[in-house]
Design a protein around this motif. Structure first.
Motif, PDB file in Angstrom:
ATOM      1  N   ALA A 287       5.200   8.058  -4.266  1.00 17.18           N
ATOM      2  CA  ALA A 287       4.223   8.700  -3.404  1.00 17.18           C
ATOM      3  C   ALA A 287       3.430   7.620  -2.683  1.00 17.18           C
ATOM      4  CB  ALA A 287       3.302   9.583  -4.236  1.00 17.18           C
TER       5      ALA A 287
ATOM      6  N   ASP B 240       4.143  16.669  -6.334  1.00 16.49           N
ATOM      7  CA  ASP B 240       5.537  16.246  -6.333  1.00 16.49           C
ATOM      8  C   ASP B 240       5.921  15.600  -5.010  1.00 16.49           C
ATOM      9  OD1 ASP B 240       6.343  19.243  -8.128  1.00 16.49           O
ATOM     10  OD2 ASP B 240       6.202  17.218  -8.951  1.00 16.49           O
ATOM     11  N   THR B 241       5.027  15.647  -4.049  1.00 17.13           N
ATOM     12  CA  THR B 241       5.296  15.050  -2.747  1.00 17.13           C
ATOM     13  C   THR B 241       5.527  13.548  -2.882  1.00 17.13           C
ATOM     14  OG1 THR B 241       4.014  16.714  -1.533  1.00 17.13           O
ATOM     15  CG2 THR B 241       4.330  14.574  -0.464  1.00 17.13           C
TER      16      THR B 241
ATOM     17  N   PRO C 195       2.155  20.289  -5.062  1.00 21.84           N
ATOM     18  CA  PRO C 195       1.808  19.271  -4.053  1.00 21.84           C
ATOM     19  C   PRO C 195       1.915  17.850  -4.592  1.00 21.84           C
ATOM     20  CG  PRO C 195       0.288  21.106  -3.918  1.00 21.84           C
ATOM     21  CD  PRO C 195       1.152  21.369  -5.120  1.00 21.84           C
TER      22      PRO C 195
ATOM     23  N   LEU D 221      10.470  20.011   3.640  1.00 20.35           N
ATOM     24  CA  LEU D 221       9.135  20.586   3.463  1.00 20.35           C
ATOM     25  C   LEU D 221       9.252  21.941   2.775  1.00 20.35           C
ATOM     26  CD1 LEU D 221       6.075  20.682   4.065  1.00 20.35           C
ATOM     27  CD2 LEU D 221       6.669  21.690   6.292  1.00 20.35           C
TER      28      LEU D 221
ATOM     29  N   ARG E  72      10.824   8.419  -7.794  1.00 19.67           N
ATOM     30  CA  ARG E  72      10.050   8.825  -6.626  1.00 19.67           C
ATOM     31  C   ARG E  72       8.868   7.897  -6.412  1.00 19.67           C
ATOM     32  NH1 ARG E  72       7.494  14.551  -8.937  1.00 19.67           N
ATOM     33  NH2 ARG E  72       5.978  13.617 -10.398  1.00 19.67           N
TER      34      ARG E  72
ATOM     35  N   VAL F  65      10.367  14.417   0.189  1.00 15.25           N
ATOM     36  CA  VAL F  65      10.037  15.775  -0.259  1.00 15.25           C
ATOM     37  C   VAL F  65       8.553  15.980  -0.047  1.00 15.25           C
ATOM     38  CG1 VAL F  65       9.872  17.316  -2.246  1.00 15.25           C
ATOM     39  CG2 VAL F  65      11.901  15.886  -1.942  1.00 15.25           C
ATOM     40  N   THR F  66       8.198  16.995   0.705  1.00 13.69           N
ATOM     41  CA  THR F  66       6.803  17.310   0.972  1.00 13.69           C
ATOM     42  C   THR F  66       6.521  18.729   0.492  1.00 13.69           C
ATOM     43  OG1 THR F  66       6.807  15.896   2.934  1.00 13.69           O
ATOM     44  CG2 THR F  66       4.989  17.466   2.705  1.00 13.69           C
ATOM     45  N   VAL F  67       5.530  18.858  -0.383  1.00 14.63           N
ATOM     46  CA  VAL F  67       5.161  20.160  -0.924  1.00 14.63           C
ATOM     47  C   VAL F  67       3.768  20.504  -0.409  1.00 14.63           C
ATOM     48  CG1 VAL F  67       4.896  21.577  -2.989  1.00 14.63           C
ATOM     49  CG2 VAL F  67       6.522  19.664  -2.980  1.00 14.63           C
ATOM     50  N   SER F  68       3.676  21.564   0.349  1.00 15.87           N
ATOM     51  CA  SER F  68       2.386  21.968   0.915  1.00 15.87           C
ATOM     52  C   SER F  68       1.689  22.967  -0.003  1.00 15.87           C
ATOM     53  CB  SER F  68       2.595  22.596   2.284  1.00 15.87           C
ATOM     54  OG  SER F  68       3.369  23.771   2.185  1.00 15.87           O
TER      55      SER F  68
END
Length: 121
Positions: free
Chosen positions: A40, A89-90, A87, A11, A38, A117-120
């Motif tokens: 999502a 890219d999560t 975000p 994260l 990737r 992968v988590t993008v906040s």
């Protein structure tokens, strides 16, 4: 049997960075292309970046200028340096490799199990 194992997901806040690693192990004679893909939630798996054995690279337009793929042929490893994360890219990031096993003459695709992968925002 050949395995790919990814690491480095996690994260991170928007604008941050992460470095993914992927190592190949098993009865490997040679590895040609390696790459990162990737997926999502609700989306199809998409290409992020690829790299040939000689080091030529290819990137999705969405990550150009932010992500860098590299590899260490001696270690059978591939990396993805991700900067300025967004975000969008999560996703679960998957490692991919074209592998020729010992005692064989054909290359075949191997996939890792994925790393989240988590993008906040």
């Amino acid at each position: 049997q050949v395995q790919l194992v990814e690491s480095g997901g996690g994260l991170v806040q928007a604008g941050g960075s992460l470095r993914l690693s992927c190592g190949a192990s098993g009865s490997i004679f040679s590895i040609n292309g390696m790459g990162w893909y990737r997926q999502a939630p609700g989306n199809q798996r998409e290409l992020v970046a690829t790299i040939t054995k000689g080091g030529s690279t290819n990137y999705a337009d969405s990550v150009k200028g932010r992500f860098t793929i590299s590899r260490d042929n001696a270690k059978n490893e591939v990396y993805l340096q991700m900067l300025s994360l967004k975000p969008e890219d999560t996703a679960v990031y998957y490692c991919n490799a074209e592998v020729r096993k010992l005692g064989t003459y054909r290359y075949y695709e191997v996939w890792g199990q994925g790393t989240l992968v988590t993008v906040s925002s």
